[in-house]
Scaffold this motif. Structure first.
Motif, mmCIF file in Angstrom:
data_model
loop_
_atom_site.group_PDB
_atom_site.id
_atom_site.type_symbol
_atom_site.label_atom_id
_atom_site.label_comp_id
_atom_site.label_asym_id
_atom_site.label_seq_id
_atom_site.Cartn_x
_atom_site.Cartn_y
_atom_site.Cartn_z
ATOM 1 N N GLN A 136 0.935 -1.534 -0.093
ATOM 2 C CA GLN A 136 -0.147 0.024 0.428
ATOM 3 C C GLN A 136 0.554 1.419 0.035
ATOM 4 O OE1 GLN A 136 -2.000 -0.518 3.252
ATOM 5 N NE2 GLN A 136 -4.335 -1.781 1.948
ATOM 6 N N PRO A 137 0.433 2.569 -0.748
ATOM 7 C CA PRO A 137 0.834 3.304 -0.564
ATOM 8 C C PRO A 137 1.761 3.667 0.368
ATOM 9 C CG PRO A 137 -1.096 3.820 -1.852
ATOM 10 C CD PRO A 137 -0.723 1.961 -1.553
ATOM 11 N N LEU A 138 2.099 5.147 0.464
ATOM 12 C CA LEU A 138 2.109 5.699 1.783
ATOM 13 C C LEU A 138 1.413 6.807 2.010
ATOM 14 C CD1 LEU A 138 6.677 6.330 2.219
ATOM 15 C CD2 LEU A 138 4.761 4.392 3.735
ATOM 16 N N PRO A 139 0.981 7.063 3.053
ATOM 17 C CA PRO A 139 -0.311 8.139 3.103
ATOM 18 C C PRO A 139 0.567 9.492 2.963
ATOM 19 C CG PRO A 139 0.429 7.813 5.460
ATOM 20 C CD PRO A 139 1.281 6.735 4.514
ATOM 21 N N ARG A 140 -0.606 10.184 2.305
ATOM 22 C CA ARG A 140 0.029 11.627 1.321
ATOM 23 C C ARG A 140 0.226 13.190 2.519
ATOM 24 N NH1 ARG A 140 -1.956 16.384 0.088
ATOM 25 N NH2 ARG A 140 -1.567 17.625 -2.296
ATOM 26 N N VAL A 141 1.474 13.576 2.179
ATOM 27 C CA VAL A 141 1.400 14.534 3.760
ATOM 28 C C VAL A 141 1.315 15.560 2.706
ATOM 29 C CG1 VAL A 141 3.998 15.379 4.348
ATOM 30 C CG2 VAL A 141 3.439 12.984 3.982
ATOM 31 N N ASP A 142 0.373 16.146 4.111
ATOM 32 C CA ASP A 142 -0.805 17.505 3.244
ATOM 33 C C ASP A 142 0.671 18.529 4.014
ATOM 34 O OD1 ASP A 142 -1.977 19.928 2.768
ATOM 35 O OD2 ASP A 142 -3.374 19.633 4.239
ATOM 36 N N ARG A 143 1.412 19.132 3.051
ATOM 37 C CA ARG A 143 2.286 20.378 3.261
ATOM 38 C C ARG A 143 1.782 21.964 3.205
ATOM 39 N NH1 ARG A 143 6.496 17.694 4.796
ATOM 40 N NH2 ARG A 143 7.545 15.621 3.103
ATOM 41 N N ASP A 144 0.319 21.527 3.477
ATOM 42 C CA ASP A 144 0.374 23.061 3.228
ATOM 43 C C ASP A 144 -0.564 23.723 4.868
ATOM 44 O OD1 ASP A 144 -0.700 23.115 0.424
ATOM 45 O OD2 ASP A 144 -3.062 22.274 0.541
#
Length: 156
Positions: A136-144
């Motif tokens: 499974q892909p890593l969770p998306r990092v929200d850099r906002d």
């Protein structure tokens, strides 16, 4: 006369391990732990013991592979070839030998990592984790910037 205590050298980081491995990849001539320690001291400005260096699998493996490469190397080097000057041919030969050493070290490191992957895969399957779950892909990092909620008015 009081004994002066030497300050401890900093811990070896990934960059230091890479620099030492590259140093060994390009090593030419006699190789010993003491000669390596002196070369490291010159390059990294820190002195380490043989025991400290050999605790790192990457350095130990690079040292062993370099030692094997050097013992299998012919004693007399061929000078000049195909219209190249002696210094140009020597530089090319040294670069070739450094790249051969680096290639052998990287192959050995890759083999060690593949063995580690097999161990992880075995342990994961023992825990009931399948390849689909592990891939499974890593969770998306929200850099906002974090959005602040408006504060509620307090009731007095």
């Amino acid at each position: 006369m009081p004994k002066q205590s030497k300050s401890r050298a900093r811990n070896l980081g990934d960059e230091d391990l890479e620099a030492i491995s590259r140093l060994l990849d390009g090593w030419d001539g006699k190789l010993s732990w003491e000669l390596l320690i002196e070369a490291i001291e010159t390059r990294l400005k820190a002195r380490y013991t043989r025991q400290a260096l050999s605790q790192h699998a990457r350095i130990k493996l690079a040292f062993q592979l370099t030692k094997e490469r050097l013992t299998g190397q012919p004693r007399s080097k061929q000078q000049g070839s195909a219209g190249l000057g002696a210094t140009e041919a020597q530089a090319l030969l040294e670069r070739y030998q450094r790249l051969e050493g680096e290639n052998a070290r990287l192959k050995a490191e890759n083999e060690r990592l593949l063995e580690q992957f097999v161990v992880w895969a075995y342990n994961a399957s023992n825990r009931g984790l399948d390849a689909r779950f592990l891939s499974q892909p890593l969770p998306r990092v929200d850099r906002d910037q974090t959005k602040l909620r408006p504060s509620r008015p307090s009731k007095l």
